[in-house]
Design a protein around this motif. Structure first.
Motif, PDB file in Angstrom:
ATOM      1  N   ASP A 165      -8.150  -0.185  -4.667  1.00  0.00           N
ATOM      2  CA  ASP A 165      -8.576   1.122  -4.167  1.00  0.00           C
ATOM      3  C   ASP A 165      -8.081   2.180  -5.141  1.00  0.00           C
ATOM      4  O   ASP A 165      -6.925   2.611  -5.068  1.00  0.00           O
TER       5      ASP A 165
ATOM      6  N   VAL B 286      -6.359  -1.475   7.836  1.00  0.00           N
ATOM      7  CA  VAL B 286      -5.508  -1.536   6.642  1.00  0.00           C
ATOM      8  C   VAL B 286      -6.341  -1.215   5.407  1.00  0.00           C
ATOM      9  O   VAL B 286      -7.458  -1.717   5.248  1.00  0.00           O
ATOM     10  N   ARG B 287      -5.795  -0.392   4.547  1.00  0.00           N
ATOM     11  CA  ARG B 287      -6.419  -0.045   3.269  1.00  0.00           C
ATOM     12  C   ARG B 287      -5.622  -0.750   2.174  1.00  0.00           C
ATOM     13  O   ARG B 287      -4.510  -0.328   1.841  1.00  0.00           O
ATOM     14  N   VAL B 288      -6.150  -1.842   1.636  1.00  0.00           N
ATOM     15  CA  VAL B 288      -5.448  -2.573   0.579  1.00  0.00           C
ATOM     16  C   VAL B 288      -5.595  -1.812  -0.728  1.00  0.00           C
ATOM     17  O   VAL B 288      -6.708  -1.454  -1.142  1.00  0.00           O
TER      18      VAL B 288
ATOM     19  N   ARG C 102      -3.989  -5.844  -5.324  1.00  0.00           N
ATOM     20  CA  ARG C 102      -3.985  -7.282  -5.087  1.00  0.00           C
ATOM     21  C   ARG C 102      -3.385  -7.986  -6.298  1.00  0.00           C
ATOM     22  O   ARG C 102      -3.454  -7.487  -7.421  1.00  0.00           O
TER      23      ARG C 102
ATOM     24  N   PRO D 202      -2.741  -9.420  -1.115  1.00  0.00           N
ATOM     25  CA  PRO D 202      -2.392  -8.009  -1.255  1.00  0.00           C
ATOM     26  C   PRO D 202      -0.964  -7.817  -1.751  1.00  0.00           C
ATOM     27  O   PRO D 202      -0.078  -8.623  -1.465  1.00  0.00           O
TER      28      PRO D 202
ATOM     29  N   TRP E 186      -0.434  -1.720   0.318  1.00  0.00           N
ATOM     30  CA  TRP E 186      -1.442  -1.283   1.269  1.00  0.00           C
ATOM     31  C   TRP E 186      -0.917  -0.102   2.071  1.00  0.00           C
ATOM     32  O   TRP E 186       0.277   0.241   2.027  1.00  0.00           O
ATOM     33  N   CYS E 187      -1.812   0.508   2.823  1.00  0.00           N
ATOM     34  CA  CYS E 187      -1.414   1.577   3.736  1.00  0.00           C
ATOM     35  C   CYS E 187      -2.220   1.426   5.013  1.00  0.00           C
ATOM     36  O   CYS E 187      -3.254   0.759   5.045  1.00  0.00           O
ATOM     37  N   ARG E 188      -1.724   2.023   6.063  1.00  0.00           N
ATOM     38  CA  ARG E 188      -2.365   1.919   7.368  1.00  0.00           C
ATOM     39  C   ARG E 188      -1.840   3.033   8.261  1.00  0.00           C
ATOM     40  O   ARG E 188      -0.890   3.742   7.889  1.00  0.00           O
TER      41      ARG E 188
END
Length: 220
Positions: free
Chosen positions: A124, A154-156, A159, A175, A178-180
């Motif tokens: 991302d 979840v926004r990975v 990786r 991964p 990440w963020c969430r």
């Protein structure tokens, strides 16, 4: 907030298991950044007090069981009501006895191969933790495996390319950062940051500052 309006971070580094020698370097790097006022502690009582003054709580290579029952309640309340949480590296090796923490972080550490060079792939490029990075980011670190890839909202961000190093155990869906969201709060995690040298690396520091800033709502 402080008198100069810098957001405040509570950086927590208690360990009851393996202790990373990089911890003081990470604390210094967060304090040096200047965008935040940093309170550093290893005292679990600090998490038992109201966390409202803090834009985010940062678990910097914590390990083992590091919170009291009251601290667990305060941290959950902080995040659910809109506070930020950021975990760095061994934060995924923390609070195995608290199911909520696994949900909060999104995944738990299981193992890693030996420290070695490898490639992190930007999943991302639009996030403040990754927008400065090349599509393939080569670095030396511990390449953590997790019990599962984080799911749900979840926004990975990064990786692992397991073909670039020896001993990976998750395959293509591996991964690293990440963020969430959790309740009204924001959560960021990066598996990177094992060695002291990471906290002198400009790309890693921009990754760290961007992720923590996102959790603290100072970067989007």
């Amino acid at each position: 907030m402080t008198t100069d309006d810098r957001p405040r971070l509570l950086v927590y580094t208690r360990t009851t298991d393996y202790r990373h020698e990089s911890i003081p370097y990470g604390v210094a790097a967060l304090a040096w950044h200047g965008a935040f006022e940093v309170d550093h502690t290893e005292d679990p009582a600090a998490l038992e007090r109201p966390l409202d003054p803090y834009a985010a709580v940062v678990f910097l290579s914590t390990s083992g069981e590091v919170l009291t029952p009251a601290g667990r309640e305060r941290l959950a309340r902080h995040v659910e009501s809109g506070g930020g949480f950021a975990g760095v590296h061994a934060a995924a090796c923390t609070e195995y006895d608290w199911p909520y923490y696994g949900e909060l972080l999104g995944a738990r550490f299981t193992r890693h191969p030996e420290l070695q060079p490898g490639d992190a792939l930007v999943a991302d490029p639009g996030h403040p933790a990754t927008r400065h990075l090349p599509a393939v980011w080569t670095r030396t670190d511990e390449w953590y495996d997790f019990d599962a890839a984080p799911r749900g909202p979840v926004r990975v961000l990064l990786r692992a390319d397991e073909s670039s190093y020896d001993g990976g155990g998750m395959g293509e869906d591996h991964p690293l950062a990440w963020c969430r969201t959790q309740g009204a709060g924001r959560v960021f995690y990066t598996a990177l940051g094992h060695a002291p040298a990471a906290y002198e690396d400009e790309d890693f520091l921009a990754h760290l500052y961007g992720g923590v800033g996102w959790a603290a709502r100072t970067a989007d």
